[in-house]
Scaffold this motif. Structure first.
Motif, PDB file in Angstrom:
ATOM      1  N   SER A   1     -60.679  19.508 -28.801  1.00 32.00           N
ATOM      2  CA  SER A   1     -59.075  19.030 -29.174  1.00 32.00           C
ATOM      3  C   SER A   1     -58.872  19.428 -30.515  1.00 32.00           C
ATOM      4  N   SER A   2     -57.770  19.049 -30.894  1.00 34.00           N
ATOM      5  CA  SER A   2     -57.202  19.646 -32.426  1.00 34.00           C
ATOM      6  C   SER A   2     -57.230  18.267 -33.303  1.00 34.00           C
ATOM      7  N   ALA A   3     -58.181  17.280 -32.689  1.00 37.91           N
ATOM      8  CA  ALA A   3     -58.492  15.952 -33.506  1.00 37.91           C
ATOM      9  C   ALA A   3     -59.915  15.801 -33.627  1.00 37.91           C
ATOM     10  N   LEU A   4     -60.364  15.595 -34.893  1.00 38.37           N
ATOM     11  CA  LEU A   4     -61.671  15.384 -35.147  1.00 38.37           C
ATOM     12  C   LEU A   4     -62.375  14.356 -34.353  1.00 38.37           C
ATOM     13  N   PRO A   5     -63.197  14.694 -33.632  1.00 36.31           N
ATOM     14  CA  PRO A   5     -63.774  13.428 -32.835  1.00 36.31           C
ATOM     15  C   PRO A   5     -64.223  12.051 -33.370  1.00 36.31           C
ATOM     16  N   ARG A   6     -64.135  10.903 -33.022  1.00 34.49           N
ATOM     17  CA  ARG A   6     -64.387   9.694 -33.818  1.00 34.49           C
ATOM     18  C   ARG A   6     -65.817   9.421 -33.277  1.00 34.49           C
ATOM     19  N   PRO A   7     -66.603   8.723 -34.012  1.00 30.70           N
ATOM     20  CA  PRO A   7     -67.952   8.146 -33.815  1.00 30.70           C
ATOM     21  C   PRO A   7     -67.609   6.941 -32.741  1.00 30.70           C
ATOM     22  N   GLU A   8     -67.281   7.410 -31.403  1.00 32.49           N
ATOM     23  CA  GLU A   8     -67.151   6.110 -30.551  1.00 32.49           C
ATOM     24  C   GLU A   8     -68.476   5.369 -30.046  1.00 32.49           C
ATOM     25  N   ARG A   9     -68.421   4.111 -30.539  1.00 36.73           N
ATOM     26  CA  ARG A   9     -69.450   2.973 -30.084  1.00 36.73           C
ATOM     27  C   ARG A   9     -69.025   2.648 -28.535  1.00 36.73           C
ATOM     28  N   LYS A  10     -70.357   2.416 -28.057  1.00 40.78           N
ATOM     29  CA  LYS A  10     -70.387   1.999 -26.486  1.00 40.78           C
ATOM     30  C   LYS A  10     -70.267   0.672 -26.582  1.00 40.78           C
ATOM     31  N   ALA A  11     -70.393   0.144 -25.339  1.00 42.42           N
ATOM     32  CA  ALA A  11     -70.484  -1.220 -25.283  1.00 42.42           C
ATOM     33  C   ALA A  11     -70.875  -1.261 -23.753  1.00 42.42           C
ATOM     34  N   ASP A  12     -71.452  -2.613 -23.382  1.00 45.01           N
ATOM     35  CA  ASP A  12     -71.674  -3.120 -21.885  1.00 45.01           C
ATOM     36  C   ASP A  12     -70.599  -3.619 -21.370  1.00 45.01           C
ATOM     37  N   ARG A  13     -70.052  -3.233 -20.129  1.00 41.48           N
ATOM     38  CA  ARG A  13     -69.038  -3.797 -19.502  1.00 41.48           C
ATOM     39  C   ARG A  13     -69.273  -5.290 -19.252  1.00 41.48           C
ATOM     40  N   ARG A  14     -70.489  -5.419 -18.689  1.00 42.44           N
ATOM     41  CA  ARG A  14     -70.768  -6.906 -18.290  1.00 42.44           C
ATOM     42  C   ARG A  14     -70.884  -7.766 -19.573  1.00 42.44           C
ATOM     43  N   THR A  15     -71.401  -7.419 -20.453  1.00 40.27           N
ATOM     44  CA  THR A  15     -71.737  -8.238 -21.573  1.00 40.27           C
ATOM     45  C   THR A  15     -70.379  -8.648 -22.283  1.00 40.27           C
ATOM     46  N   ILE A  16     -69.450  -7.744 -22.279  1.00 44.66           N
ATOM     47  CA  ILE A  16     -68.174  -8.055 -22.898  1.00 44.66           C
ATOM     48  C   ILE A  16     -67.290  -8.774 -21.925  1.00 44.66           C
ATOM     49  N   ALA A  17     -67.377  -8.525 -20.644  1.00 45.31           N
ATOM     50  CA  ALA A  17     -66.585  -9.753 -19.846  1.00 45.31           C
ATOM     51  C   ALA A  17     -67.354 -11.086 -19.876  1.00 45.31           C
TER      52      ALA A  17
END
Lengths: 264, 264
Positions: free
Chosen positions: B98-114
DNA sequence: CATGTCCATCTAGAAATTATACGAATAAAA
DNA sequence: TTTTATTCGTATAATTTCTAGATGGACATG
């Protein structure tokens, strides 16, 4: 029935619904009603359609809690990152100040952006006066803008500079709004933008000096299993990479292992 | 006719249209058709409605260029920052990378968040095993989560820690997904979250050492006229501020002048 | 002058949505 | 226990929104 078969409006609603189930683990008709201003009947229909989608793991209705509960192995219809998750999780509270840290938002002049956009579309060169941080204001120069880019903080224009005979990234806000913005057809074809058309594949690893346990946390946090995290961008944007990922700060938890380049 | 009188779907379309006019300076029916998959007739109706809105500066149709052109003093219906602008400006090209610099995307666990979301909603305490960067994994502790927050990079949970007898920010990804997640009703009321309920007003100024001309550029870039830029957040999020705004890096162009606190 | 591409508009019909009413299950309050 | 409130669901008719397909005008290109 597939998600793509639906109309845009309903698809948007079902994606929202899916994200509620993904991140909150639950969803009600009320969520749809509040978000999209539809009727209860329509919201009920949306639920019906959602359950009718090709789904490995449809949610179930819990009459005690009076909500739909996502299956424990729920799979998202549309992938969403933490940004979308945060929007879903905080959509209920409209507090000020917000629960998100304010970002350093850069400004831009509407008219300048529109003129640049036009020059890009029509393939023209445009005369601007530009102020750089290092060398101060110039006396005006011709540039041939090719596209907009973003480093995650602000928007840049990528353009061929005739003054420097190379492609550079310009910040629209530093273009004097009182520039002439005179336009000219590009007479001879521009050189190829080599850096733009080169893929930069950056391999990151947990910073040297971290304990094995800390490295494990870093790997989980950034979502990679093996030795390296692979990130791909364009060579033209690589300059912004270290700052954006905070590799140049003392508390950095990742460092570069190696970088490969290949033409796109 | 006002924007708020419209249905959600059409309002979305008109806002998109408005942003095209704002940032591209022009708009076509085709823009709406491509973006929302509507018919030409509906797109024409949308234009009609847009022009019928209470507008100080309606766009004009240019039959030569066959597009609508924004008035030179065009005023946006809905405010939009550079993020939305960038999305509008690059919506045509679907290139990879893409023409945008990738961001350092942090992950997360679906179940934990819920599960955390549920504990927040129901006002329960929850048992987790947490791994901190400094002290490693713990043996499990009870926390009373109160809300989700964001530092712009990743999402945090703000929670009262019984172990430390204070409110802290936790990273969901560092919670062991195999924690027990046992829940308990909160027996006695939690103490007030003072830092959350304190407004931090941070005054920034161009970094000492910059020339007057450079300072002028910085002021324009961040959109302030006078001596200081005022940014408001919560004291609980202030810890993340310097990193997010890059004040701690060598190339910083802003520095803190002073900080005021006041209860919310 | 033909062609293509934008624009606009019209009509009938399909689709989406609302308004409204009603019934069932559950929890909390009287 | 009964009542009330809340959530779900369904069904109907009315209304609004949108589409399909046709027509015409203005302008640029070759």
């Amino acid at each position: 029935m597939k998600l793509d078969d639906l109309k845009h409006a309903q698809r948007e609603r079902l994606i929202f619904l899916d994200r509620c189930l993904t991140w909150r683990g639950m969803a009600n008709r009320k969520d749809l009603i509040d978000r999209f201003g539809i009727s209860t009947a329509q919201a009920a229909l949306d639920f019906r359609v959602y359950l009718g989608l090709e789904h490995s793991t449809p949610p179930t209705y819990d009459p005690v809690r009076k909500t739909y509960i996502a299956a424990s192995e729920h799979e998202s219809l549309a992938p969403s990152g933490l940004t979308e998750a945060f929007a879903i999780l905080t959509s209920c509270d409209e507090s000020t100040p917000s629960s998100a840290l304010p970002r350093p938002e850069r400004k831009a002049d509407r008219r300048t952006i529109a003129l640049l956009h036009q020059a890009i579309r029509l393939g023209k060169t445009i005369h601007i006066r530009y102020t750089s941080m290092s060398s101060g204001a110039d006396e005006g120069q011709w540039i041939a803008p090719t596209r907009f880019t973003s480093d995650g903080e602000s928007v840049h224009v990528r353009a061929h500079s005739f003054k420097h005979s190379e492609y550079r990234n310009y910040l629209p806000i530093r273009i004097d709004p009182d520039s002439s913005f005179e336009e000219k057809i590009i007479d001879k074809p521009l050189p190829e933008d080599v850096d733009w058309n080169t893929r930069a594949i950056i391999w990151l690893r947990p910073k040297t000096g971290l304990s094995e346990e800390q490295a494990k946390v870093v790997r989980r946090e950034f979502g990679f299993e093996g030795e390296w995290l692979r990130v791909e961008t364009r060579k033209a944007l690589e300059f912004f990479f270290d700052r954006r990922w905070g590799l140049d700060t003392v508390g950095a938890r990742l460092e570069r292992a190696k970088t490969n380049y290949e033409p796109i």
